[in-house]
Design a protein around this motif. Structure first.
Motif, mmCIF file in Angstrom:
data_model
loop_
_atom_site.group_PDB
_atom_site.id
_atom_site.type_symbol
_atom_site.label_atom_id
_atom_site.label_comp_id
_atom_site.label_asym_id
_atom_site.label_seq_id
_atom_site.Cartn_x
_atom_site.Cartn_y
_atom_site.Cartn_z
ATOM 1 N N SER A 1 0.811 -1.212 0.000
ATOM 2 C CA SER A 1 0.000 0.000 0.000
ATOM 3 C C SER A 1 0.838 1.254 0.000
ATOM 4 O O SER A 1 0.328 2.341 -0.114
ATOM 5 C CB SER A 1 -0.940 0.015 1.209
ATOM 6 O OG SER A 1 -0.202 0.090 2.405
ATOM 7 N N ARG A 2 2.173 1.131 0.129
ATOM 8 C CA ARG A 2 3.038 2.297 0.019
ATOM 9 C C ARG A 2 4.157 1.975 -0.958
ATOM 10 O O ARG A 2 4.584 0.850 -1.098
ATOM 11 C CB ARG A 2 3.629 2.664 1.379
ATOM 12 C CG ARG A 2 2.552 3.038 2.352
ATOM 13 C CD ARG A 2 3.030 4.146 3.247
ATOM 14 N NE ARG A 2 1.954 4.505 4.125
ATOM 15 C CZ ARG A 2 1.303 5.659 4.031
ATOM 16 N NH1 ARG A 2 1.611 6.523 3.119
ATOM 17 N NH2 ARG A 2 0.343 5.934 4.870
ATOM 18 N N GLY A 3 4.626 3.005 -1.623
ATOM 19 C CA GLY A 3 5.692 2.816 -2.582
ATOM 20 C C GLY A 3 5.133 2.599 -3.970
ATOM 21 O O GLY A 3 3.940 2.354 -4.161
ATOM 22 N N PRO A 4 5.973 2.699 -5.001
ATOM 23 C CA PRO A 4 5.525 2.587 -6.376
ATOM 24 C C PRO A 4 4.872 1.240 -6.646
ATOM 25 O O PRO A 4 5.305 0.201 -6.165
ATOM 26 C CB PRO A 4 6.817 2.758 -7.191
ATOM 27 C CG PRO A 4 7.747 3.492 -6.285
ATOM 28 C CD PRO A 4 7.415 3.022 -4.902
ATOM 29 N N SER A 5 3.825 1.273 -7.426
ATOM 30 C CA SER A 5 3.133 0.049 -7.817
ATOM 31 C C SER A 5 2.267 0.368 -9.015
ATOM 32 O O SER A 5 1.968 1.514 -9.294
ATOM 33 C CB SER A 5 2.274 -0.482 -6.670
ATOM 34 O OG SER A 5 1.304 0.475 -6.297
ATOM 35 N N SER A 6 1.864 -0.655 -9.730
ATOM 36 C CA SER A 6 0.939 -0.452 -10.826
ATOM 37 C C SER A 6 -0.471 -0.641 -10.302
ATOM 38 O O SER A 6 -0.764 -1.628 -9.645
ATOM 39 C CB SER A 6 1.220 -1.455 -11.954
ATOM 40 O OG SER A 6 1.111 -2.778 -11.467
ATOM 41 N N ALA A 7 -1.326 0.309 -10.575
ATOM 42 C CA ALA A 7 -2.681 0.266 -10.032
ATOM 43 C C ALA A 7 -3.535 -0.677 -10.852
ATOM 44 O O ALA A 7 -3.699 -0.499 -12.055
ATOM 45 C CB ALA A 7 -3.282 1.664 -10.047
ATOM 46 N N PRO A 8 -4.080 -1.726 -10.242
ATOM 47 C CA PRO A 8 -4.916 -2.650 -10.989
ATOM 48 C C PRO A 8 -6.268 -2.041 -11.290
ATOM 49 O O PRO A 8 -6.733 -1.158 -10.587
ATOM 50 C CB PRO A 8 -5.052 -3.845 -10.026
ATOM 51 C CG PRO A 8 -4.937 -3.229 -8.670
ATOM 52 C CD PRO A 8 -3.964 -2.102 -8.823
ATOM 53 N N GLN A 9 -6.881 -2.494 -12.352
ATOM 54 C CA GLN A 9 -8.255 -2.113 -12.615
ATOM 55 C C GLN A 9 -9.168 -2.954 -11.722
ATOM 56 O O GLN A 9 -8.870 -4.110 -11.436
ATOM 57 C CB GLN A 9 -8.592 -2.359 -14.090
ATOM 58 C CG GLN A 9 -7.763 -1.528 -15.051
ATOM 59 C CD GLN A 9 -8.009 -0.043 -14.877
ATOM 60 O OE1 GLN A 9 -9.137 0.380 -14.635
ATOM 61 N NE2 GLN A 9 -6.952 0.744 -14.980
ATOM 62 N N PRO A 10 -10.280 -2.369 -11.252
ATOM 63 C CA PRO A 10 -11.195 -3.150 -10.418
ATOM 64 C C PRO A 10 -11.669 -4.390 -11.156
ATOM 65 O O PRO A 10 -12.039 -4.334 -12.322
ATOM 66 C CB PRO A 10 -12.347 -2.168 -10.165
ATOM 67 C CG PRO A 10 -11.753 -0.814 -10.360
ATOM 68 C CD PRO A 10 -10.710 -0.995 -11.416
ATOM 69 N N GLY A 11 -11.650 -5.515 -10.469
ATOM 70 C CA GLY A 11 -12.135 -6.765 -11.027
ATOM 71 C C GLY A 11 -13.092 -7.415 -10.051
ATOM 72 O O GLY A 11 -13.651 -6.761 -9.178
ATOM 73 N N HIS A 12 -13.253 -8.736 -10.160
ATOM 74 C CA HIS A 12 -14.211 -9.403 -9.290
ATOM 75 C C HIS A 12 -13.730 -9.460 -7.847
ATOM 76 O O HIS A 12 -14.522 -9.689 -6.944
ATOM 77 C CB HIS A 12 -14.494 -10.817 -9.819
ATOM 78 C CG HIS A 12 -13.311 -11.748 -9.714
ATOM 79 N ND1 HIS A 12 -12.270 -11.725 -10.603
ATOM 80 C CD2 HIS A 12 -13.022 -12.707 -8.804
ATOM 81 C CE1 HIS A 12 -11.379 -12.650 -10.266
ATOM 82 N NE2 HIS A 12 -11.793 -13.257 -9.180
ATOM 83 N N ASP A 13 -12.417 -9.238 -7.599
ATOM 84 C CA ASP A 13 -11.880 -9.265 -6.251
ATOM 85 C C ASP A 13 -11.685 -7.862 -5.666
ATOM 86 O O ASP A 13 -11.197 -7.724 -4.551
ATOM 87 C CB ASP A 13 -10.544 -10.006 -6.219
ATOM 88 C CG ASP A 13 -10.725 -11.508 -6.359
ATOM 89 O OD1 ASP A 13 -9.845 -12.114 -6.981
ATOM 90 O OD2 ASP A 13 -11.735 -12.034 -5.880
ATOM 91 N N SER A 14 -12.015 -6.835 -6.437
ATOM 92 C CA SER A 14 -11.843 -5.479 -5.941
ATOM 93 C C SER A 14 -12.876 -4.575 -6.579
ATOM 94 O O SER A 14 -13.436 -4.882 -7.633
ATOM 95 C CB SER A 14 -10.436 -4.963 -6.247
ATOM 96 O OG SER A 14 -10.254 -4.823 -7.642
ATOM 97 N N ARG A 15 -13.101 -3.438 -5.906
ATOM 98 C CA ARG A 15 -13.984 -2.440 -6.501
ATOM 99 C C ARG A 15 -13.462 -1.059 -6.132
ATOM 100 O O ARG A 15 -12.900 -0.853 -5.053
ATOM 101 C CB ARG A 15 -15.424 -2.607 -6.027
ATOM 102 C CG ARG A 15 -15.657 -2.379 -4.541
ATOM 103 C CD ARG A 15 -17.121 -2.614 -4.179
ATOM 104 N NE ARG A 15 -17.359 -2.492 -2.748
ATOM 105 C CZ ARG A 15 -17.716 -1.352 -2.149
ATOM 106 N NH1 ARG A 15 -17.870 -0.254 -2.868
ATOM 107 N NH2 ARG A 15 -17.915 -1.317 -0.842
ATOM 108 N N ALA A 16 -13.631 -0.140 -7.053
ATOM 109 C CA ALA A 16 -13.206 1.230 -6.811
ATOM 110 C C ALA A 16 -14.242 1.928 -5.948
ATOM 111 O O ALA A 16 -15.424 1.956 -6.293
ATOM 112 C CB ALA A 16 -13.017 1.967 -8.126
ATOM 113 N N VAL A 17 -13.815 2.478 -4.834
ATOM 114 C CA VAL A 17 -14.723 3.233 -3.971
ATOM 115 C C VAL A 17 -14.521 4.740 -4.154
ATOM 116 O O VAL A 17 -15.404 5.533 -3.819
ATOM 117 C CB VAL A 17 -14.557 2.845 -2.486
ATOM 118 C CG1 VAL A 17 -15.008 1.417 -2.274
ATOM 119 C CG2 VAL A 17 -13.121 3.022 -2.019
ATOM 120 N N LEU A 18 -13.365 5.134 -4.675
ATOM 121 C CA LEU A 18 -13.110 6.511 -5.065
ATOM 122 C C LEU A 18 -12.307 6.494 -6.363
ATOM 123 O O LEU A 18 -11.377 5.712 -6.507
ATOM 124 C CB LEU A 18 -12.310 7.264 -3.998
ATOM 125 C CG LEU A 18 -12.965 7.559 -2.643
ATOM 126 C CD1 LEU A 18 -11.960 8.233 -1.720
ATOM 127 C CD2 LEU A 18 -14.201 8.419 -2.797
#
Length: 199
Positions: free
Chosen positions: A9-26
């Motif tokens: 959750s900290r440091g550089p990373s590639s942001a995944p697109q929301p899928g069946h295991d995640s959803r965008a809340v903002l």
């Protein structure tokens, strides 16, 4: 620094697109509106932010602090002091995990004595990160008051700590992860709520 938000959750990373295991809340417009509202609330509560210092908790809290500072400058026509405060050596879980790299502590030239310090972080969870930041502040100076601004409050507090300014209150299960992505670090603005077994 993380309050069990997920190992990356900290440091550089590639942001995944929301899928069946995640959803965008903002998404980006929501984050923009939330930070604009928080900036207004800081100005209102501190009566113009004359004595305010924004200190972000690296990594994403520091980025959010800079954004809040930019908004306050737009509204007030003047800059306010912005810095960052590393809490690595003040954490109470240092012995449990891998060695954490030290982040920057950068105080404004005039310091924090007699100022209203607004700590800025991305996610408020157990409260242990904020406790560590308060311990670090104690070694850096004596502010008049300390306030807390967070983009997301996901609940599940373990300590009696409350945010003064909240972008979004987000009810979560303890098994879930909240991941904040910011354009300056990740190339995208988003907050994702992810299932606990999501890698």
């Amino acid at each position: 620094m993380s309050d069990s938000r997920g190992p990356d959750s900290r440091g550089p990373s590639s942001a995944p697109q929301p899928g069946h295991d995640s959803r965008a809340v903002l998404e980006a417009p929501d984050i923009h509106r939330a930070l604009t509202r928080i900036a207004h609330e800081i100005l209102e509560r501190t009566k113009g932010a004359d004595d305010v210092v924004l200190l972000g908790i690296p990594t994403r809290g520091a980025t959010l602090a800079r954004r809040l500072g930019d908004r306050i400058e737009q509204f007030e026509g003047r800059k306010i002091p912005i810095g960052s405060i590393d809490i690595t050596m003040y954490r109470d879980d240092l012995r449990r995990g891998p060695v954490r790299p030290l982040g920057p502590t950068e105080l404004p030239p005039d310091g924090i004595d007699g100022r209203v310090v607004v700590l800025v972080d991305d996610v408020l969870y157990s409260g242990r990160t904020v406790r560590a930041a308060l311990d670090a502040l104690n070694d850096l100076g004596r502010p008049t008051a300390v306030q807390l601004a967070t983009l997301v409050d996901r609940g599940h507090r373990e300590l009696p700590i409350r945010a003064d300014y909240v972008g979004k209150n987000l009810p979560t299960a303890k098994s879930e992860k909240v991941k904040v992505y910011l354009n300056e670090i990740d190339g995208r603005d988003a907050v994702l709520l992810m299932k606990g077994d999501t890698k």
